[in-house]
Design an enzyme around this catalytic site. Structure first.
Site, PDB file in Angstrom:
ATOM      1  N   GLY B  46       0.802  -1.212   0.000  1.00  5.80           N
ATOM      2  CA  GLY B  46       0.000   0.000   0.000  1.00  5.80           C
ATOM      3  C   GLY B  46       0.833   1.260   0.000  1.00  5.80           C
ATOM      4  CD  GLN B  47       4.994  -0.369   0.321  1.00  7.92           C
ATOM      5  OE1 GLN B  47       3.894  -0.788   0.026  1.00  7.92           O
ATOM      6  NE2 GLN B  47       5.972  -1.179   0.666  1.00  7.92           N
ATOM      7  N   GLY B  48       2.944   2.108  -2.144  1.00  8.17           N
ATOM      8  CA  GLY B  48       3.117   2.623  -3.500  1.00  8.17           C
ATOM      9  C   GLY B  48       4.420   2.215  -4.143  1.00  8.17           C
ATOM     10  CB  ALA B  86      15.328  -2.687   6.074  1.00  9.28           C
ATOM     11  CB  SER B  87      13.266   2.321   4.839  1.00 18.47           C
ATOM     12  OG  SER B  87      12.368   2.413   5.916  1.00 18.47           O
ATOM     13  CB  VAL B 287      10.276   8.075   2.301  1.00 20.53           C
ATOM     14  CG1 VAL B 287       9.143   7.296   1.660  1.00 20.53           C
ATOM     15  CG2 VAL B 287       9.754   9.253   3.080  1.00 20.53           C
ATOM     16  N   GLY B 288      10.257   5.089   4.181  1.00 22.38           N
ATOM     17  CA  GLY B 288       9.266   4.359   4.996  1.00 22.38           C
ATOM     18  C   GLY B 288       9.380   4.584   6.491  1.00 22.38           C
ATOM     19  CD  GLU B 289      11.973   0.397   8.700  1.00 21.59           C
ATOM     20  OE1 GLU B 289      12.060  -0.537   9.504  1.00 21.59           O
ATOM     21  OE2 GLU B 289      12.835   0.610   7.816  1.00 21.59           O
TER      22      GLU B 289
END
Lengths: 162, 339
Positions: B46-48, B86-87, B287-289
């Site tokens: 879902g993060q794209g 881990a982004s 950019v995740g975590e």
């Protein structure tokens, strides 16, 4: 068995279900409308939100027999084969959903709000979505999408009936 | 009464671990209609990430993102991936996708070069065409080149590649080394109201400035930052797993495990820092975590700024904040009496 007759997304349906069947189970397992999601099953998360007689409800907290004779709108009733509902378009354009599990419930809560109140304040939008938990998005882009639809409804009154 | 405060917190976060093998692989196939197919093992949650990977392949091939058909997360057909963890996806898997697309493009250039009468080095892929640099009118449609490559030259334009940040063991004596391929940085500022009669904290606003390298998709970066902030708000003020004396979780439900709703979410302003990382795909890092690292610290600093107390255990519930305010008042009263 309980015999339940409801209008779902404009279509009259009659189903015989065990008396303990919830509206959510009726929709998902008997009518194959799986857009409303089974999240917590106790009314905390809002993933199962549908509109019953114009009000957004947690369908996991209603028994099927309680909606006998009622009008039920689910996420499947919003889009037509060739056109998304303006809320769905706005959610898509603004990237309002990530994993999407809460999406059908959030959109139904937003639709119930806009049906009652076409020009809600941000506070009203936040209030209307407060029963729909989302772990991914931080709600910001959902609120923006609802605002965008509210604004377009007000500038194009013909969209109102959609 | 309500007292307003502001707090700031900064962080760095590592992208692409190098302590052990950390590979991603990709296959890019350019089709005869000018579209491309991308095979990647990574999982979209879902993060794209699949959108970003399609954008990377499209950019490398000079076609539109919509023209990239992504096949993902199927070990029958796609390379195994180290994981959507881990982004690392934009950086590690993104680099693999970019390299695979470039390998496919190399075949297209070798096939198109004699037809356009130049060396492959003088070609570029742009606007669905393979064209001569500086002379865009001398071009062939990318699909026609792909068909020529397959049907005439017998070299279908299929590229595959692996990206694995160089494994670098840390020095066993000193623990020094380079455990990650690159790093991202962020600063968040929180504005809160603290009710000094109840200890209740309301987060009004968060301004978040994030370096993620070149943002491949700024809207998705914003979405990640906003989502991370909501997790940070929960971490700071609400979320806690409670255990009884026998170690049993006593709030394994959403009635008693409290997480932010739309009413708890502050207004968020996202600032994406202008940045470019030479080692990332088209300058991108990740950019995740990192998005939820600074939030709780910024909020707790804002509480300190508002009412002068340090709460050092999370979540900073109203009870804890109020107890800290009372303790501070008692301390101050003692000093006054002593003085």
């Amino acid at each position: 068995m309980a015999k339940v007759t409801i209008t779902v997304n404009g279509e009259a349906r009659t189903v015989s279900v065990p008396p303990e069947t919830t509206l959510l189970k009726l929709l998902r397992e008997h009518l194959n409308l799986t857009g409303a999601k089974l999240g917590c099953d106790v009314g905390d998360c809002g993933a199962c939100t549908v509109i019953v007689n114009g009000k957004s409800v947690n369908s996991c907290l209603m028994l099927a027999s309680q909606v006998d004779g009622f009008d039920v709108l689910t996420i499947e009733g919003l889009a037509t084969t060739d056109q998304l509902h303006p809320l769905q378009t706005a959610f898509e354009e603004k990237g309002s959903l990530q994993c999407g599990f809460c999406g059908p419930g959030v959109i139904m809560s937003a639709k119930a709000l806009l049906d009652e109140e076409p020009d809600p304040s941000v506070e009203r939008i936040r209030d209307a979505l407060a029963g729909n938990l989302c772990r991914c998005t931080g709600y910001s882009k959902m609120i923006e999408a609802v605002q965008a639809v509210a604004n377009s409804v007000n500038s194009h009154p013909s969209v109102k009936s959609a | 009464m309500k007292r307003r405060g502001r707090g700031i917190a900064c962080m760095w976060y590592p992208i692409g671990f190098t302590a052990s093998a950390n590979p991603s692989a990709a296959v890019v196939k350019v089709n005869e209609d000018g579209t491309a197919t991308l095979l990647t093992g990574t999982v979209e949650t879902g993060q794209g990430s699949l959108t970003v990977l399609a954008q990377i392949a499209a950019q490398a091939l000079g076609i539109a993102t919509d023209d990239v058909h992504v096949v993902s997360a199927d070990t029958d057909t796609t390379p195994m991936d180290t994981g959507a963890i881990a982004s690392r996806t934009t950086y590690v898997t993104g680099n693999a996708v970019m390299l695979a697309a470039e390998n496919a493009k190399k075949i297209l250039f070798e096939v198109a070069a004699p037809l356009l009468g130049v060396e492959p080095a003088h070609l570029e892929a742009k606007d669905h065409k393979i064209q001569v640099k500086g002379f865009p009118q001398r071009n062939m449609h990318i699909g026609d080149v792909a068909e020529h490559a397959r049907g005439v030259k017998g070299t279908p334009p299929i590229g595959s590649a692996t990206f694995n940040p160089a494994v670098l063991k840390l020095d066993p004596e000193t623990g020094q080394g380079k455990p990650f391929a690159t790093y991202v940085y962020a600063t968040q500022i929180a504005e809160v109201d603290v009710d000094d009669e109840t200890g209740e904290v309301e987060v009004l606003r968060i301004v978040a400035s994030h370096d993620c390298g070149a943002p491949i998709n700024p809207m998705l970066v914003e979405g990640q930052v906003e989502g991370g902030i909501s997790m940070g708000v929960g971490f700071a003020l609400q979320e806690e797993m409670l255990f009884d004396s026998s170690g049993r979780l006593i709030n394994p439900n959403l009635t008693n495990y409290i997480m932010p709703t739309s009413l708890d979410m502050p207004s968020v302003e996202v600032d994406i820092v202008d940045s470019y990382d030479e080692t990332g795909p088209f300058g991108a890092k990740g950019v995740g975590e990192p998005t939820c690292v600074s939030t709780a610290a910024a909020i707790l600093n804002a509480i300190h700024n508002a009412v002068g107390v340090r709460v050092t255990s999370l979540p900073a519930t109203a009870e804890k904040v109020f107890a800290a305010i009372q303790a501070k008042r008692a301390q101050e009263a003692k000093l006054v009496t002593a003085g």
